[in-house]
Design a protein around this motif. Structure first.
Motif, PDB file in Angstrom:
ATOM      1  N   GLU A 368       0.822  -1.209   0.000  1.00  0.00           N
ATOM      2  CA  GLU A 368       0.000   0.000   0.000  1.00  0.00           C
ATOM      3  C   GLU A 368       0.860   1.265   0.000  1.00  0.00           C
ATOM      4  OE1 GLU A 368      -2.281  -2.263   2.934  1.00  0.00           O
ATOM      5  OE2 GLU A 368      -1.606  -3.193   1.075  1.00  0.00           O
ATOM      6  N   TYR A 369       2.100   1.161   0.495  1.00  0.00           N
ATOM      7  CA  TYR A 369       2.977   2.334   0.480  1.00  0.00           C
ATOM      8  C   TYR A 369       3.639   2.485  -0.891  1.00  0.00           C
ATOM      9  CZ  TYR A 369       3.135   1.628   5.638  1.00  0.00           C
ATOM     10  OH  TYR A 369       2.851   1.438   6.947  1.00  0.00           O
ATOM     11  N   GLY A 370       3.456   1.501  -1.791  1.00  0.00           N
ATOM     12  CA  GLY A 370       4.077   1.567  -3.109  1.00  0.00           C
ATOM     13  C   GLY A 370       5.589   1.367  -3.048  1.00  0.00           C
ATOM     14  N   VAL A 371       6.045   0.516  -2.160  1.00  0.00           N
ATOM     15  CA  VAL A 371       7.492   0.302  -2.014  1.00  0.00           C
ATOM     16  C   VAL A 371       7.914  -0.946  -2.778  1.00  0.00           C
ATOM     17  CG1 VAL A 371       9.314  -0.273  -0.361  1.00  0.00           C
ATOM     18  CG2 VAL A 371       7.579   1.401   0.242  1.00  0.00           C
ATOM     19  N   MET A 406       9.970   6.230   4.012  1.00  0.00           N
ATOM     20  CA  MET A 406       9.596   6.392   2.594  1.00  0.00           C
ATOM     21  C   MET A 406       8.113   6.672   2.403  1.00  0.00           C
ATOM     22  SD  MET A 406      11.929   3.662   0.570  1.00  0.00           S
ATOM     23  CE  MET A 406      11.687   2.242   1.579  1.00  0.00           C
ATOM     24  N   ARG A 407       7.353   6.482   3.481  1.00  0.00           N
ATOM     25  CA  ARG A 407       5.899   6.622   3.344  1.00  0.00           C
ATOM     26  C   ARG A 407       5.539   8.056   2.901  1.00  0.00           C
ATOM     27  NH1 ARG A 407       1.639   4.912   7.788  1.00  0.00           N
ATOM     28  NH2 ARG A 407       3.531   4.072   8.655  1.00  0.00           N
ATOM     29  N   GLY A 408       4.676   8.123   1.897  1.00  0.00           N
ATOM     30  CA  GLY A 408       4.187   9.425   1.456  1.00  0.00           C
ATOM     31  C   GLY A 408       5.235  10.248   0.723  1.00  0.00           C
ATOM     32  N   GLN A 409       6.399   9.630   0.467  1.00  0.00           N
ATOM     33  CA  GLN A 409       7.434  10.390  -0.208  1.00  0.00           C
ATOM     34  C   GLN A 409       7.290  10.287  -1.716  1.00  0.00           C
ATOM     35  OE1 GLN A 409      11.798  10.535   0.769  1.00  0.00           O
ATOM     36  NE2 GLN A 409      11.678   9.152  -0.979  1.00  0.00           N
ATOM     37  N   PRO A 410       7.446  11.401  -2.456  1.00  0.00           N
ATOM     38  CA  PRO A 410       7.317  11.295  -3.911  1.00  0.00           C
ATOM     39  C   PRO A 410       8.559  10.601  -4.483  1.00  0.00           C
ATOM     40  CG  PRO A 410       7.951  13.515  -3.282  1.00  0.00           C
ATOM     41  CD  PRO A 410       7.750  12.748  -2.003  1.00  0.00           C
ATOM     42  N   ARG A 413      10.721   4.642  -4.380  1.00  0.00           N
ATOM     43  CA  ARG A 413      10.644   4.074  -3.026  1.00  0.00           C
ATOM     44  C   ARG A 413      11.151   2.650  -3.102  1.00  0.00           C
ATOM     45  NH1 ARG A 413       4.600   5.577  -2.010  1.00  0.00           N
ATOM     46  NH2 ARG A 413       4.813   7.521  -3.123  1.00  0.00           N
ATOM     47  N   GLU A 414      12.418   2.478  -2.759  1.00  0.00           N
ATOM     48  CA  GLU A 414      13.020   1.152  -2.883  1.00  0.00           C
ATOM     49  C   GLU A 414      13.649   0.734  -1.580  1.00  0.00           C
ATOM     50  OE1 GLU A 414      15.680   0.718  -6.189  1.00  0.00           O
ATOM     51  OE2 GLU A 414      14.149   1.556  -7.514  1.00  0.00           O
ATOM     52  N   GLU A 483      22.462   6.407  -3.124  1.00  0.00           N
ATOM     53  CA  GLU A 483      21.311   6.629  -4.017  1.00  0.00           C
ATOM     54  C   GLU A 483      20.255   7.497  -3.346  1.00  0.00           C
ATOM     55  OE1 GLU A 483      19.916   3.089  -5.843  1.00  0.00           O
ATOM     56  OE2 GLU A 483      21.903   2.164  -5.774  1.00  0.00           O
ATOM     57  N   GLY A 484      20.585   8.103  -2.222  1.00  0.00           N
ATOM     58  CA  GLY A 484      19.622   8.902  -1.459  1.00  0.00           C
ATOM     59  C   GLY A 484      18.966   8.029  -0.418  1.00  0.00           C
TER      60      GLY A 484
END
Ligand code: ADP
Length: 508
Positions: A368-371, A406-410, A413-414, A483-484
């Motif tokens: 759901e977080y798109g990770v 990473m949640r909600g971050q544009p 997301r890895e 990589e950030g």
């Protein structure tokens, strides 16, 4: 495939296309053969009985060919038959030009009529073929869907029962088809289901249709399990049907329970750790005043001993007070040691399994977080001596922190979880994320208790992780992700001797 064959809708072109297909050549060949046979039969009959109705027999051939094969073969049969009539001649006068023209007209008419019949037949065949294919497709979906599907009629009688349903409930299709669906429910729903159906049919009041609910199911062996039920309604000329889609929630609930268990263990350890930190600070702070007290008391005792006529009971009391001060110091030290030691059950574990298990738990809901999650687990770094639950708690904590970051971050997301060999027979586990990275103010103090940048955070996760890792003889630290984001790494001892012995045994 039917879709590649000519479609019999456009009138003129279709007949020609059909004629030019393999099927068309077969039809023309069959027409020729039928004509040759008819020719032979008519010629023989003519030889026997001069009054043989030549035109009628050839007309019969034309009609049969046209009805079976359509316009093309019909016209061919007409033309060949006219030629045959001319060759054979007709003594009854039927070969007169007027009769031949009539024959030609009747032949063409039969061909047109035959074409219509053939097209209808082919369309029907195609429709039933498509229907069969669709049914096969539906059945394969029905049978391969992971969710169980059950179709019932208005009376609750099972009409269809998928393969997944057979696995889920333990009843075979043969046993359940034609029975009331309430067989699959525990009491009191079993007794009440007919009533629910009846109420819906008479009031149309939806309580489950199109809404979905979590209900209980009952297996053939009588055991019950939680399931998510979604019901759809189908109205057909044969009545109303209800389709139930059932998902077994046993596994999900077990996962959630295990996750909660791990979390509560983590909280438990965090309290212990906080107590340990406090005890250690207390011991440190109290040690000095206690030493000072015992020193002063020893001094006072010596002074009293040197004083003539001093009351020996005072000397004794001061001596006892000094002993108690030393004892107080011991108690605090022992408490500190006891908490620092904790309870730990170490054994040889598979690092890969341990990592995967902990990550699976930590990643519940991560989709759901798109990770995007990647594992880079080195199979050579496998056997470690650890307290599995404690190390899993470290991992759970690091992965959850990475997900939180990473949640909600544009953007990207890895999450990359990796294991590798480190120096001195140590295994290293890394959890890298592409979140915003560490807060510069907090970075230096992250492993201290109660340091958090989260509104709901307790700030104990990393301090406990550090306690656990260090108790295992390893180290934990963080780095900046090129990589950030952030990378957290920790090490633990490899069970080299044991691992090699077992590997060797496997290979032999
Ligand atoms: P909590 O998660 O309750 O805040 P932790 O001790 O686990 O407690 O984490 C302490 C702090 O470390 C977090 O509040 C956060 O600021 C920071 N932190 C931990 N992991 C990460 C990460 N992967 N990326 C950025 N910050 C992090």
């Amino acid at each position: 495939m039917p879709a590649q064959e000519p479609v019999f809708i456009a009138p003129a072109t279709d007949g020609v296309r059909r004629l030019l297909s393999d099927r068309g050549f077969v039809a023309l060949g069959a027409t020729l053969a039928a004509w040759v046979m008819t020719f032979a039969v008519v010629a023989a009959l003519r030889a026997l009985a001069p009054q043989t109705p030549v035109l009628a027999l050839f007309m019969l051939l034309v009609v049969v060919v046209a009805m079976l094969e359509g316009a093309g073969p019909g016209v061919l049969a007409t033309a060949l038959s006219l030629a045959a009539i001319l060759v054979l001649g007709a003594p009854d006068g039927s070969a007169a030009p007027a009769a031949l023209i009539m024959f030609l007209a009747a032949g063409i008419l039969s061909s047109v009529g035959g074409e219509w019949v053939v097209r209808r037949r082919l369309r029907d065949e195609r429709a039933s073929q498509t229907l069969l294919e669709r049914e096969a497709l539906l059945r394969s979906i029905f049978d391969s869907a992971p969710d169980a599907m059950i179709v019932i009629d208005e009376k609750g009688i099972v009409q269809s029962y998928s393969a997944a349903a057979q696995r889920m409930f333990g009843w075979s299709a043969v046993e359940i088809l034609g029975r009331n669906v309430s067989t699959l429910m525990p009491a009191p729903f079993r007794q009440e289901h007919d009533g629910y159906l009846h109420r819906y049919l008479s009031t149309s009041e939806r309580r489950i249709i199109g809404i979905g609910r979590i209900v209980a199911g009952e297996r053939k062996d009588g055991s019950t399990f939680p399931m998510e039920l979604n019901v759809g309604e189908v109205r057909s000329p044969h009545g109303r049907f209800f389709t139930g889609f059932v998902r077994d929630l046993t596994e999900r609930q077990e996962t959630e329970a295990r996750l909660q268990e791990l979390q509560s263990e983590l909280v438990h350890i965090s309290r212990l750790s906080a107590m340990g930190e406090m005890a250690s600070a207390l011991a440190h702070e109290l040690n000095q005043p206690l030493s000072a007290i015992s020193n002063y008391l020893s001094g006072a005792r010596r002074l009293l001993e040197q004083t003539p006529n001093a009351d020996s009971r005072s000397t004794e009391a001061i001596g006892k007070a000094a002993e108690q001060a030393i004892r107080a110091g011991d108690i605090i030290r022992r408490l500190r040691d006891f908490i620092a030691r904790g309870e730990s059950e170490r054994s040889v574990e598979s690092l890969t399994r341990l990592v995967q298990e902990a990550c699976t738990l930590a990643l519940v809901g991560a989709k759901e977080y798109g990770v995007r999650v990647q594992y880079r687990l080195d199979p050579r770094v496998e056997r470690v001596i650890v307290d599995r639950v404690q190390i899993q708690q470290v991992l759970l904590n690091l992965v959850r922190n990475a997900l939180d970051a990473m949640r909600g971050q544009p953007g990207r997301r890895e999450l990359v979880v990796s294991t590798e060999q480190a120096a001195d027979s140590m295994a290293r586990v890394s959890v890298a994320d592409t979140g915003p990275g560490l807060d510069p103010d907090a970075a230096a103090r992250l492993f201290q208790p109660f340091v958090t940048t989260k509104a709901q955070g307790m700030g104990v996760g990393l301090s406990i992780s550090k306690t656990i890792v260090e108790a295992h003889g390893g180290q934990i630290w963080h780095e900046r992700n090129p990589e950030g984001g952030a990378i957290f790494r920790f090490t633990m001892r490899l069970a080299n001797g044991v691992g090699e012995a077992e590997n060797g045994k496997d290979e032999r």
